[in-house]
Design a protein around this motif. Structure first.
Motif, PDB file in Angstrom:
ATOM      1  N   ASP A  32      31.553   0.518 135.564  1.00 28.22           N
ATOM      2  CA  ASP A  32      31.837   1.810 136.184  1.00 28.22           C
ATOM      3  C   ASP A  32      31.465   2.930 135.211  1.00 28.22           C
ATOM      4  OD1 ASP A  32      32.888   4.118 137.296  1.00 28.22           O
ATOM      5  OD2 ASP A  32      34.808   3.210 137.822  1.00 28.22           O
ATOM      6  N   PRO A  33      30.533   3.805 135.592  1.00 30.23           N
ATOM      7  CA  PRO A  33      30.085   4.847 134.663  1.00 30.23           C
ATOM      8  C   PRO A  33      31.159   5.872 134.308  1.00 30.23           C
ATOM      9  CG  PRO A  33      29.061   5.131 136.813  1.00 30.23           C
ATOM     10  CD  PRO A  33      29.824   3.846 136.858  1.00 30.23           C
ATOM     11  N   SER A  34      32.250   5.920 135.056  1.00 29.66           N
ATOM     12  CA  SER A  34      33.310   6.878 134.732  1.00 29.66           C
ATOM     13  C   SER A  34      34.265   6.356 133.653  1.00 29.66           C
ATOM     14  CB  SER A  34      34.090   7.252 135.997  1.00 29.66           C
ATOM     15  OG  SER A  34      34.733   6.124 136.533  1.00 29.66           O
ATOM     16  N   ILE A  35      34.126   5.087 133.268  1.00 30.94           N
ATOM     17  CA  ILE A  35      34.984   4.494 132.237  1.00 30.94           C
ATOM     18  C   ILE A  35      34.517   4.932 130.854  1.00 30.94           C
ATOM     19  CG2 ILE A  35      35.655   2.310 131.121  1.00 30.94           C
ATOM     20  CD1 ILE A  35      37.003   2.588 133.754  1.00 30.94           C
ATOM     21  N   SER A  48      44.807  11.985 132.924  1.00 33.46           N
ATOM     22  CA  SER A  48      45.239  13.375 133.105  1.00 33.46           C
ATOM     23  C   SER A  48      45.433  14.082 131.767  1.00 33.46           C
ATOM     24  CB  SER A  48      46.555  13.418 133.884  1.00 33.46           C
ATOM     25  OG  SER A  48      46.377  12.946 135.184  1.00 33.46           O
ATOM     26  N   LYS A  49      46.034  13.396 130.809  1.00 36.02           N
ATOM     27  CA  LYS A  49      46.358  14.011 129.531  1.00 36.02           C
ATOM     28  C   LYS A  49      45.135  14.175 128.627  1.00 36.02           C
ATOM     29  CE  LYS A  49      49.512  13.745 125.603  1.00 36.02           C
ATOM     30  NZ  LYS A  49      49.949  15.122 125.625  1.00 36.02           N
ATOM     31  N   PHE A  50      44.288  13.136 128.559  1.00 33.75           N
ATOM     32  CA  PHE A  50      43.180  13.137 127.605  1.00 33.75           C
ATOM     33  C   PHE A  50      41.808  13.347 128.247  1.00 33.75           C
ATOM     34  CE2 PHE A  50      46.548  10.578 125.645  1.00 33.75           C
ATOM     35  CZ  PHE A  50      46.718  11.259 124.449  1.00 33.75           C
ATOM     36  N   GLY A  51      41.744  13.296 129.577  1.00 30.06           N
ATOM     37  CA  GLY A  51      40.479  13.496 130.265  1.00 30.06           C
ATOM     38  C   GLY A  51      39.490  12.360 130.081  1.00 30.06           C
ATOM     39  N   PHE A 104      29.617 -15.841 141.697  1.00 30.00           N
ATOM     40  CA  PHE A 104      30.655 -14.917 141.253  1.00 30.00           C
ATOM     41  C   PHE A 104      31.559 -14.559 142.422  1.00 30.00           C
ATOM     42  CE2 PHE A 104      27.203 -14.109 138.231  1.00 30.00           C
ATOM     43  CZ  PHE A 104      27.895 -14.299 137.047  1.00 30.00           C
ATOM     44  N   THR A 105      32.864 -14.622 142.187  1.00 32.92           N
ATOM     45  CA  THR A 105      33.819 -14.260 143.230  1.00 32.92           C
ATOM     46  C   THR A 105      33.930 -12.746 143.319  1.00 32.92           C
ATOM     47  OG1 THR A 105      35.735 -14.210 141.750  1.00 32.92           O
ATOM     48  CG2 THR A 105      35.171 -16.350 142.740  1.00 32.92           C
ATOM     49  N   SER A 106      34.486 -12.287 144.415  1.00 37.16           N
ATOM     50  CA  SER A 106      34.698 -10.849 144.580  1.00 37.16           C
ATOM     51  C   SER A 106      35.640 -10.325 143.496  1.00 37.16           C
ATOM     52  CB  SER A 106      35.251 -10.546 145.969  1.00 37.16           C
ATOM     53  OG  SER A 106      36.459 -11.245 146.185  1.00 37.16           O
ATOM     54  N   LYS A 107      36.617 -11.126 143.111  1.00 34.37           N
ATOM     55  CA  LYS A 107      37.552 -10.731 142.063  1.00 34.37           C
ATOM     56  C   LYS A 107      36.837 -10.570 140.716  1.00 34.37           C
ATOM     57  CE  LYS A 107      42.008 -11.999 140.074  1.00 34.37           C
ATOM     58  NZ  LYS A 107      43.120 -12.920 140.125  1.00 34.37           N
ATOM     59  N   GLN A 108      35.927 -11.475 140.400  1.00 27.12           N
ATOM     60  CA  GLN A 108      35.164 -11.379 139.152  1.00 27.12           C
ATOM     61  C   GLN A 108      34.267 -10.144 139.149  1.00 27.12           C
ATOM     62  OE1 GLN A 108      33.442 -15.312 139.559  1.00 27.12           O
ATOM     63  NE2 GLN A 108      34.490 -15.996 137.683  1.00 27.12           N
ATOM     64  N   ILE A 109      33.658  -9.868 140.271  1.00 30.00           N
ATOM     65  CA  ILE A 109      32.776  -8.707 140.373  1.00 30.00           C
ATOM     66  C   ILE A 109      33.587  -7.423 140.239  1.00 30.00           C
ATOM     67  CG2 ILE A 109      31.302  -7.401 141.972  1.00 30.00           C
ATOM     68  CD1 ILE A 109      30.282 -10.202 142.903  1.00 30.00           C
ATOM     69  N   ARG A 110      34.727  -7.367 140.906  1.00 26.06           N
ATOM     70  CA  ARG A 110      35.598  -6.194 140.799  1.00 26.06           C
ATOM     71  C   ARG A 110      36.019  -5.979 139.353  1.00 26.06           C
ATOM     72  NH1 ARG A 110      40.925  -5.137 140.382  1.00 26.06           N
ATOM     73  NH2 ARG A 110      41.683  -3.207 141.336  1.00 26.06           N
ATOM     74  N   GLN A 111      36.427  -7.034 138.692  1.00 23.70           N
ATOM     75  CA  GLN A 111      36.867  -6.932 137.295  1.00 23.70           C
ATOM     76  C   GLN A 111      35.728  -6.469 136.387  1.00 23.70           C
ATOM     77  OE1 GLN A 111      40.060  -7.200 136.464  1.00 23.70           O
ATOM     78  NE2 GLN A 111      39.500  -6.505 134.442  1.00 23.70           N
ATOM     79  N   ARG A 112      34.542  -6.993 136.604  1.00 22.15           N
ATOM     80  CA  ARG A 112      33.381  -6.588 135.804  1.00 22.15           C
ATOM     81  C   ARG A 112      33.094  -5.096 136.009  1.00 22.15           C
ATOM     82  NH1 ARG A 112      30.740  -7.790 131.252  1.00 22.15           N
ATOM     83  NH2 ARG A 112      28.555  -7.236 131.374  1.00 22.15           N
ATOM     84  N   TRP A 113      33.177  -4.651 137.252  1.00 22.42           N
ATOM     85  CA  TRP A 113      32.928  -3.245 137.556  1.00 22.42           C
ATOM     86  C   TRP A 113      33.982  -2.360 136.894  1.00 22.42           C
ATOM     87  CZ3 TRP A 113      29.371   0.008 138.988  1.00 22.42           C
ATOM     88  CH2 TRP A 113      29.750   1.292 139.391  1.00 22.42           C
ATOM     89  N   LEU A 114      35.249  -2.682 137.092  1.00 18.41           N
ATOM     90  CA  LEU A 114      36.331  -1.836 136.597  1.00 18.41           C
ATOM     91  C   LEU A 114      36.450  -1.843 135.074  1.00 18.41           C
ATOM     92  CD1 LEU A 114      39.124  -2.625 139.204  1.00 18.41           C
ATOM     93  CD2 LEU A 114      37.654  -0.603 139.094  1.00 18.41           C
ATOM     94  N   SER A 115      36.028  -2.917 134.442  1.00 21.60           N
ATOM     95  CA  SER A 115      36.184  -3.020 132.989  1.00 21.60           C
ATOM     96  C   SER A 115      34.953  -2.613 132.202  1.00 21.60           C
ATOM     97  CB  SER A 115      36.541  -4.458 132.605  1.00 21.60           C
ATOM     98  OG  SER A 115      37.772  -4.814 133.159  1.00 21.60           O
ATOM     99  N   HIS A 116      33.768  -2.768 132.790  1.00 22.55           N
ATOM    100  CA  HIS A 116      32.551  -2.577 132.002  1.00 22.55           C
ATOM    101  C   HIS A 116      31.488  -1.685 132.632  1.00 22.55           C
ATOM    102  CE1 HIS A 116      33.887  -5.648 129.214  1.00 22.55           C
ATOM    103  NE2 HIS A 116      34.169  -6.406 130.250  1.00 22.55           N
TER     104      HIS A 116
END
Length: 114
Positions: free
Chosen positions: A58-61, A101-104, A44-56
């Motif tokens: 990350d617990p804040s999503i 900001s608007k919807f929290g 897995f590339t760093s880009k793939q890992i970043r995308q996986r984290w940001l899209s799926h």
């Protein structure tokens, strides 16, 4: 569910757990996704890992479906953005920030209106 699908699902869960653990371990590092890619390997590339984290992962999503207010906000925001900018490119990260900001609720860049 067949054996192959169970194995594949388990393998994805294992990789996701490795990514979550490594993100926590390298949370203050400037090139954390590069470091995670090297640590977990598996092609897995760093880009793939970043995308996986940001899209799926990350617990804040927020993974809930968009409600009608959010959908209408996106539609109006895009119209306004296009009217005020000469470029055809839309700054989705700005929209995400304003929606948070608007919807929290922090949404993924990949969350679409269905």
């Amino acid at each position: 569910m067949g054996k192959l699908k169970r194995r594949r699902t388990k393998k994805i869960e294992e990789i996701d757990n490795e990514i979550k653990n490594a993100v926590n371990e390298y949370k203050n590092e400037p090139n954390r996704y590069v470091m995670i890619s090297k640590k977990i390997g598996k092609g897995f590339t760093s880009k793939q890992i970043r995308q996986r984290w940001l899209s799926h992962l990350d617990p804040s999503i927020c993974h809930e479906e968009l409600n009608e207010d959010e959908k209408n906000y996106i539609i109006e925001w895009v119209k306004d953005y296009k009217n005020n900018n000469s470029s055809d490119k839309i700054c989705w990260t700005k929209l995400i920030s304003e929606m948070n900001s608007k919807f929290g609720k922090l949404r993924s860049e990949n969350k679409g209106i269905e």
